[in-house]
Design a protein around this motif. Structure first.
Motif, short mmCIF file in Angstrom:
data_model
loop_
_atom_site.label_atom_id
_atom_site.label_comp_id
_atom_site.label_asym_id
_atom_site.label_seq_id
_atom_site.Cartn_x
_atom_site.Cartn_y
_atom_site.Cartn_z
N CYS A 195 95.99 31.02 36.94
CA CYS A 195 96.94 31.79 36.88
C CYS A 195 98.13 31.46 36.09
N SER A 196 98.61 32.46 35.53
CA SER A 196 99.73 32.05 34.63
C SER A 196 100.86 33.10 34.64
N SER A 197 101.92 32.67 34.41
CA SER A 197 103.22 33.81 34.22
C SER A 197 103.88 33.61 32.93
N GLY A 198 104.16 34.63 32.25
CA GLY A 198 104.54 34.64 30.94
C GLY A 198 105.23 35.72 30.17
N ARG A 199 104.92 35.97 29.25
CA ARG A 199 105.56 37.17 28.37
C ARG A 199 104.36 38.15 27.44
N THR A 200 104.66 39.29 27.31
CA THR A 200 103.89 40.10 26.54
C THR A 200 104.54 40.57 25.39
N TYR A 201 103.68 40.99 24.27
CA TYR A 201 104.31 41.54 22.95
C TYR A 201 103.72 42.66 22.52
N TYR A 202 104.10 43.19 21.62
CA TYR A 202 103.71 44.44 20.97
C TYR A 202 103.04 45.42 22.26
N SER A 203 104.01 45.82 23.01
CA SER A 203 103.85 46.94 23.90
C SER A 203 102.77 46.32 24.97
N GLY A 204 102.59 45.23 25.11
CA GLY A 204 101.96 44.61 26.32
C GLY A 204 100.45 44.11 25.84
N SER A 205 100.27 44.36 24.40
CA SER A 205 98.87 43.98 23.84
C SER A 205 98.65 42.59 23.81
N TYR A 206 99.55 41.69 23.59
CA TYR A 206 99.67 40.08 23.41
C TYR A 206 99.92 39.67 24.42
N TYR A 207 99.95 38.47 24.93
CA TYR A 207 100.46 37.62 26.01
C TYR A 207 100.52 36.19 25.88
N SER A 208 101.78 35.66 26.22
CA SER A 208 101.94 34.38 26.19
C SER A 208 102.29 33.72 27.23
N PRO A 209 101.34 32.84 27.78
CA PRO A 209 101.95 32.04 29.01
C PRO A 209 103.35 30.87 29.09
N ASP A 210 103.74 30.76 30.03
CA ASP A 210 104.85 30.10 30.24
C ASP A 210 104.75 29.11 31.13
N TYR A 211 103.86 29.61 32.30
CA TYR A 211 103.74 28.64 33.53
C TYR A 211 102.56 28.74 34.10
N TRP A 212 101.80 27.71 34.66
CA TRP A 212 100.54 27.71 35.31
C TRP A 212 100.49 27.41 36.58
N GLY A 213 99.21 27.78 37.22
CA GLY A 213 98.80 27.34 38.58
C GLY A 213 98.24 26.14 38.47
N GLN A 214 97.66 25.60 39.56
CA GLN A 214 96.76 24.52 39.43
C GLN A 214 95.24 24.75 39.32
N GLY A 215 94.82 25.92 39.57
CA GLY A 215 93.56 26.47 39.44
C GLY A 215 92.67 26.60 40.57
N THR A 216 91.68 27.34 40.48
CA THR A 216 90.71 27.44 41.67
C THR A 216 89.21 27.56 40.91
N GLN A 217 88.47 26.90 41.73
CA GLN A 217 87.11 26.90 41.18
C GLN A 217 86.22 28.23 41.60
N VAL A 218 85.61 28.72 40.63
CA VAL A 218 84.75 29.97 40.88
C VAL A 218 83.44 29.28 40.16
N THR A 219 82.37 29.35 41.13
CA THR A 219 80.83 28.80 40.94
C THR A 219 80.07 30.07 41.11
N VAL A 220 79.03 30.52 40.30
CA VAL A 220 78.21 31.70 40.29
C VAL A 220 76.73 31.02 40.07
N SER A 221 75.97 31.03 41.18
CA SER A 221 74.78 30.50 41.15
C SER A 221 73.64 31.77 40.69
N SER A 222 72.66 31.28 40.01
CA SER A 222 71.77 32.29 39.34
C SER A 222 70.43 32.42 40.57
#
Length: 122
Positions: free
Chosen positions: A95-122
């Motif tokens: 997860c991240s928090s940040g800023r958008t540009y060009y009416s929301g089309s582009y995104y630049s993160p400033d802060y990050w979470g620690q992450g969560t694992q997603v595993t998809v088995s076949s």
């Protein structure tokens, strides 16, 4: 801004998961937010982002039509609803928090979470 992800886990291909990101801090409710993921041996990649009001969203082509990003500013929480999961979606999701540009089309993160694992088995 402090960010805490939850909701990751192990799921079979074709299944669904919902990730949550709880934000705290003085600017949490007025920041754009986004999701990134990083698979083993790969660079971190952008998945989706949402503007501060939730009025605009953008998705990577690899997840478009399967994932939905949303936010509840009353709860300072962002979500990622993931459907039709594929083994190639396996990664640590950040997860991240940040800023958008060009009416929301582009995104630049400033802060990050620690992450969560997603595993998809076949």
């Amino acid at each position: 801004v402090q960010l805490v992800e939850s909701g990751g886990g192990l799921v079979q291909a074709g299944g669904s998961l919902r990730l949550s990101c709880a934000a705290s801090g003085s600017t949490a409710s007025i920041s754009a937010m986004g999701w990134y993921r990083q698979a083993p041996g790969e660079q971190r990649e952008w998945v989706a982002h949402i503007t501060s009001t939730g009025g605009s969203t953008n998705y990577a082509d690899s997840v478009k039509g399967r994932f939905t990003i949303s936010r509840d500013n009353a709860k300072n929480t962002m979500y990622l609803h993931m459907n039709s999961l594929k083994p190639e979606d396996t990664a640590v999701y950040y997860c991240s928090s940040g800023r958008t540009y060009y009416s929301g089309s582009y995104y630049s993160p400033d802060y990050w979470g620690q992450g969560t694992q997603v595993t998809v088995s076949s």
